[in-house]
Design a protein around this motif. Sequence first.
Motif, PDB file in Angstrom:
ATOM      1  N   LEU A 265      57.335  60.900  49.584  1.00  0.00           N
ATOM      2  CA  LEU A 265      57.788  59.513  49.726  1.00  0.00           C
ATOM      3  C   LEU A 265      56.836  58.545  49.026  1.00  0.00           C
ATOM      4  CD1 LEU A 265      59.560  57.322  51.242  1.00  0.00           C
ATOM      5  CD2 LEU A 265      57.992  57.578  53.146  1.00  0.00           C
ATOM      6  N   TYR A 266      55.544  58.899  49.034  1.00  0.00           N
ATOM      7  CA  TYR A 266      54.532  57.985  48.520  1.00  0.00           C
ATOM      8  C   TYR A 266      54.226  58.219  47.043  1.00  0.00           C
ATOM      9  CZ  TYR A 266      54.299  57.656  53.519  1.00  0.00           C
ATOM     10  OH  TYR A 266      54.655  57.511  54.842  1.00  0.00           O
ATOM     11  N   ASN A 267      54.781  59.302  46.515  1.00  0.00           N
ATOM     12  CA  ASN A 267      54.455  59.654  45.134  1.00  0.00           C
ATOM     13  C   ASN A 267      54.670  58.504  44.133  1.00  0.00           C
ATOM     14  OD1 ASN A 267      53.711  61.510  43.015  1.00  0.00           O
ATOM     15  ND2 ASN A 267      55.895  61.513  42.510  1.00  0.00           N
ATOM     16  N   PRO A 268      55.838  57.825  44.193  1.00  0.00           N
ATOM     17  CA  PRO A 268      56.029  56.735  43.232  1.00  0.00           C
ATOM     18  C   PRO A 268      55.065  55.560  43.429  1.00  0.00           C
ATOM     19  CG  PRO A 268      58.065  57.203  44.464  1.00  0.00           C
ATOM     20  CD  PRO A 268      57.001  58.040  45.065  1.00  0.00           C
ATOM     21  N   MET A 269      54.416  55.519  44.563  1.00  0.00           N
ATOM     22  CA  MET A 269      53.542  54.373  44.845  1.00  0.00           C
ATOM     23  C   MET A 269      52.120  54.608  44.359  1.00  0.00           C
ATOM     24  SD  MET A 269      54.686  53.875  48.821  1.00  0.00           S
ATOM     25  CE  MET A 269      56.390  54.175  49.298  1.00  0.00           C
ATOM     26  N   LEU A 270      51.812  55.850  43.939  1.00  0.00           N
ATOM     27  CA  LEU A 270      50.415  56.183  43.690  1.00  0.00           C
ATOM     28  C   LEU A 270      49.831  55.534  42.433  1.00  0.00           C
ATOM     29  CD1 LEU A 270      50.462  59.925  44.813  1.00  0.00           C
ATOM     30  CD2 LEU A 270      49.999  57.879  46.166  1.00  0.00           C
ATOM     31  N   LYS A 271      50.642  55.511  41.385  1.00  0.00           N
ATOM     32  CA  LYS A 271      50.144  54.950  40.130  1.00  0.00           C
ATOM     33  C   LYS A 271      49.843  53.450  40.287  1.00  0.00           C
ATOM     34  CE  LYS A 271      51.219  55.187  35.220  1.00  0.00           C
ATOM     35  NZ  LYS A 271      51.929  53.930  34.881  1.00  0.00           N
ATOM     36  N   PRO A 272      50.828  52.680  40.770  1.00  0.00           N
ATOM     37  CA  PRO A 272      50.513  51.250  40.985  1.00  0.00           C
ATOM     38  C   PRO A 272      49.373  51.030  41.975  1.00  0.00           C
ATOM     39  CG  PRO A 272      52.792  51.763  41.654  1.00  0.00           C
ATOM     40  CD  PRO A 272      52.241  52.988  41.017  1.00  0.00           C
ATOM     41  N   LEU A 273      49.244  51.940  42.926  1.00  0.00           N
ATOM     42  CA  LEU A 273      48.161  51.801  43.904  1.00  0.00           C
ATOM     43  C   LEU A 273      46.799  51.899  43.228  1.00  0.00           C
ATOM     44  CD1 LEU A 273      47.693  52.274  47.341  1.00  0.00           C
ATOM     45  CD2 LEU A 273      46.545  54.180  46.278  1.00  0.00           C
ATOM     46  N   VAL A 274      46.639  52.915  42.379  1.00  0.00           N
ATOM     47  CA  VAL A 274      45.347  53.079  41.706  1.00  0.00           C
ATOM     48  C   VAL A 274      45.095  51.864  40.795  1.00  0.00           C
ATOM     49  CG1 VAL A 274      44.030  54.499  40.086  1.00  0.00           C
ATOM     50  CG2 VAL A 274      45.344  55.588  41.910  1.00  0.00           C
ATOM     51  N   GLU A 275      46.146  51.392  40.148  1.00  0.00           N
ATOM     52  CA  GLU A 275      45.987  50.188  39.308  1.00  0.00           C
ATOM     53  C   GLU A 275      45.497  49.007  40.143  1.00  0.00           C
ATOM     54  OE1 GLU A 275      49.483  51.518  36.199  1.00  0.00           O
ATOM     55  OE2 GLU A 275      49.828  49.751  37.497  1.00  0.00           O
ATOM     56  N   ASP A 276      46.082  48.884  41.299  1.00  0.00           N
ATOM     57  CA  ASP A 276      45.695  47.789  42.184  1.00  0.00           C
ATOM     58  C   ASP A 276      44.226  47.930  42.619  1.00  0.00           C
ATOM     59  OD1 ASP A 276      46.388  45.420  43.642  1.00  0.00           O
ATOM     60  OD2 ASP A 276      46.378  46.627  45.477  1.00  0.00           O
ATOM     61  N   LEU A 277      43.837  49.163  42.904  1.00  0.00           N
ATOM     62  CA  LEU A 277      42.438  49.399  43.302  1.00  0.00           C
ATOM     63  C   LEU A 277      41.489  49.043  42.153  1.00  0.00           C
ATOM     64  CD1 LEU A 277      42.688  52.789  45.285  1.00  0.00           C
ATOM     65  CD2 LEU A 277      42.544  50.468  46.220  1.00  0.00           C
ATOM     66  N   VAL A 278      41.951  49.304  40.928  1.00  0.00           N
ATOM     67  CA  VAL A 278      41.139  48.947  39.761  1.00  0.00           C
ATOM     68  C   VAL A 278      41.053  47.422  39.645  1.00  0.00           C
ATOM     69  CG1 VAL A 278      41.011  49.022  37.237  1.00  0.00           C
ATOM     70  CG2 VAL A 278      41.631  51.089  38.512  1.00  0.00           C
ATOM     71  N   ASN A 279      42.200  46.759  39.767  1.00  0.00           N
ATOM     72  CA  ASN A 279      42.216  45.292  39.686  1.00  0.00           C
ATOM     73  C   ASN A 279      41.341  44.643  40.739  1.00  0.00           C
ATOM     74  OD1 ASN A 279      43.907  45.288  37.524  1.00  0.00           O
ATOM     75  ND2 ASN A 279      45.788  45.097  38.762  1.00  0.00           N
ATOM     76  N   LYS A 280      41.264  45.290  41.876  1.00  0.00           N
ATOM     77  CA  LYS A 280      40.458  44.721  42.957  1.00  0.00           C
ATOM     78  C   LYS A 280      39.000  45.158  42.857  1.00  0.00           C
ATOM     79  CE  LYS A 280      44.149  43.860  46.191  1.00  0.00           C
ATOM     80  NZ  LYS A 280      45.209  44.497  46.981  1.00  0.00           N
ATOM     81  N   ASN A 281      38.666  45.760  41.724  1.00  0.00           N
ATOM     82  CA  ASN A 281      37.289  46.229  41.493  1.00  0.00           C
ATOM     83  C   ASN A 281      36.812  47.251  42.510  1.00  0.00           C
ATOM     84  OD1 ASN A 281      36.831  44.745  39.181  1.00  0.00           O
ATOM     85  ND2 ASN A 281      36.361  42.905  40.401  1.00  0.00           N
ATOM     86  N   LEU A 282      37.760  47.980  43.075  1.00  0.00           N
ATOM     87  CA  LEU A 282      37.358  49.015  44.038  1.00  0.00           C
ATOM     88  C   LEU A 282      37.252  50.363  43.341  1.00  0.00           C
ATOM     89  CD1 LEU A 282      39.493  47.992  47.124  1.00  0.00           C
ATOM     90  CD2 LEU A 282      37.014  48.282  47.099  1.00  0.00           C
ATOM     91  N   ALA A 283      38.233  50.645  42.489  1.00  0.00           N
ATOM     92  CA  ALA A 283      38.208  51.930  41.780  1.00  0.00           C
ATOM     93  C   ALA A 283      37.605  51.721  40.391  1.00  0.00           C
ATOM     94  CB  ALA A 283      39.617  52.494  41.670  1.00  0.00           C
ATOM     95  N   VAL A 284      36.780  52.682  39.986  1.00  0.00           N
ATOM     96  CA  VAL A 284      36.176  52.621  38.648  1.00  0.00           C
ATOM     97  C   VAL A 284      36.315  53.986  37.979  1.00  0.00           C
ATOM     98  CG1 VAL A 284      34.496  50.802  39.138  1.00  0.00           C
ATOM     99  CG2 VAL A 284      33.911  53.182  39.632  1.00  0.00           C
ATOM    100  N   LYS A 285      36.240  53.961  36.665  1.00  0.00           N
ATOM    101  CA  LYS A 285      36.334  55.219  35.926  1.00  0.00           C
ATOM    102  C   LYS A 285      34.976  55.913  35.982  1.00  0.00           C
ATOM    103  CE  LYS A 285      39.336  56.571  32.396  1.00  0.00           C
ATOM    104  NZ  LYS A 285      40.354  55.952  31.598  1.00  0.00           N
ATOM    105  N   ASP A 286      35.024  57.190  36.264  1.00  0.00           N
ATOM    106  CA  ASP A 286      33.783  57.955  36.331  1.00  0.00           C
ATOM    107  C   ASP A 286      34.074  59.335  35.772  1.00  0.00           C
ATOM    108  OD1 ASP A 286      31.605  59.518  37.070  1.00  0.00           O
ATOM    109  OD2 ASP A 286      31.235  58.335  38.880  1.00  0.00           O
ATOM    110  N   ASP A 287      33.494  59.617  34.622  1.00  0.00           N
ATOM    111  CA  ASP A 287      33.697  60.916  33.984  1.00  0.00           C
ATOM    112  C   ASP A 287      35.191  61.245  33.846  1.00  0.00           C
ATOM    113  OD1 ASP A 287      32.963  63.247  32.792  1.00  0.00           O
ATOM    114  OD2 ASP A 287      32.634  64.345  34.669  1.00  0.00           O
ATOM    115  N   GLY A 288      35.964  60.248  33.466  1.00  0.00           N
ATOM    116  CA  GLY A 288      37.392  60.468  33.237  1.00  0.00           C
ATOM    117  C   GLY A 288      38.266  60.310  34.455  1.00  0.00           C
ATOM    118  N   ALA A 289      37.675  60.434  35.638  1.00  0.00           N
ATOM    119  CA  ALA A 289      38.464  60.299  36.866  1.00  0.00           C
ATOM    120  C   ALA A 289      38.345  58.877  37.408  1.00  0.00           C
ATOM    121  CB  ALA A 289      37.954  61.287  37.905  1.00  0.00           C
TER     122      ALA A 289
END
Length: 579
Positions: A265-289
């Motif tokens: 159910l949540y699969n379609p939400m994952l990509k925008p979620l990670v984008e949102d985490l990036v926009n909020k400066n929570l997620a960062v790129k680290d060694d490709g991940a």
Amino acid sequence: MKQKIQDILTGIVEQFKKDNLIPQDSNVRVMIENTKDKKNGDYATNLAMLLAKPMKKKPQEIASLIVNSIPVSNEITKVEIAGPGFINFFVSKNYLAAQVEAILSDDHLGVKVTDKPETVVIDYSSPNVAKEMAVHHIRSTVIGDAVVRILEFLGHKVIRANHIGDWGTQFGMLIAYLEKKENENASNLELSDLEAFYREAKKCYESDEEFAVKARGYVVKLQSGDEYCLKMWKKLVNITMVQNQEIYNRLNISLTEKDIMGESLYNPMLKPLVEDLVNKNLAVKDDGAMVVYLKSFADKDGNPRCVIVQKKDGGFLYTTTDIACTKYRCETLGANRIICFADSRQHEHLMMSWEIARLAGYVPEGVVLEHGAFGMMLGKDGKPFKTRDGGTVKLKDLLNEAESRAAELISQRNNDLPDNLKDEVIKTVAMGAVKYADLSKNRTTDYVFDWDNMLTFEGNTAPYLQYAYSRIQSIFKKAGEAKPGKIVITTPEEEALAQQFVKFNEVVNNAANKIAPHIICTYVYELAGLFMRFYEACPINKDEVAEDVKASRLALCKAASSIIKTGLNMLGINVLDRM
Ligand code: ARG
């Protein structure tokens, strides 16, 4: 009554503050205990002791100040100072009788419906597709369902969420294997043994390169919404959940197909979620991940914990899904409280997912996220519960064994049950015993699964309680025309039983707040014991018993039987009129 005493004492403390006997800012908690020995009254408080310091007086002196401030009423017959300054309250027997009568005339048996109904999402059972339900799923299923029923009884809106494991890279291999099976045996697909199916699929994947290539291809296709792969995937989900639904039905678990809210159910939400985490400066790129650094989970040197939310290859993780799912439950389902029943080894995973969801602002303030963690189910040898050869115990086999053992237990009892009834008795006793064995233990500790301790009519077991219930039904039958009437409490056994009835409201609320169904088990077990003592001491269906006494005692029987039934039903356990 407890609440009433509490209110009176709180009022007195306020008055002491007004009179400047205690500093305004002192924080005293008025506590009322149910006394163990009725010689000391029905309730007691240590308030005078707590006030000794702020009032700079002897506890006994304070106790008499308090006692003198208690208003005269016909509910409290006596207030006594005992020992170093305890205050004991004696409640009027007439008042107690009136309380029991009120319970009897209330279809909620005195349990108050909440005036603050919440929307509670309960995540439970949550098995994995193409796998047999494992032992930790049994615990989650049984405990989760009991908590669902308890909270619904209290008037909350409960949303059941069966968070099944229905997504992930394993589906490439499962689809490829399903296809292989279908080609081999087009008309008759034997999937009753899911465990073997999964095992075989894995074997093919590891040993057959052609198969593995196809399987990997199917992962990509499934991710991109390929129709054929989706159809095959859906088939796997359906086969699994049809089998699990049979188990739910057998166990009287209130989950249905419409409660399935799996990982997919949540699969379609994952990509925008990670984008949102990036926009909020929570997620960062680290060694490709893509990763989130959590300071609140720092190691002992102060290095923040690195949580991966998207892998180098673009794939998402169990954690990513749980963040999305928390967001969905708060924002879309409007949850005020989320309880996730998963075994204690998932604690850190859940805490980190929830921390990220909170940091991202997905969880409104005041929303409570709780892990209904539970310990492991152990075998008699104290090791994790397994089959003799070390495999997972299939829930289906466990339930079958419970039924055959229950059949033996019932046949040992000399009874004249007709065959059609016998079958129902066996099933009800078997399922009740298995569920109760789990529910009656403290949720968070490991427990030993032992057939001999659960399928017996002695001790804190479902059969004992079910038997107590059916025994009361036979008292009613024997009473014939005589009906429950006005309650008059005269003997200590009647009084003790009535006191127990009055506690039901508090017990249910306590179990709900602590997410602890075993509190209800203990209570019902004690009630059954008090009932047996009452029944031995206070004859009902004997010729010499006066009509009004009989009517009163039948009313006590009625209250006992209703509370036992309601209590057990709240745990998802049925009772029987005859057994
Ligand atoms: N499917 C998981 C398991 O088999 C349990 C899921 C628990 N719920 C959750 N939201 N993670 O262990």
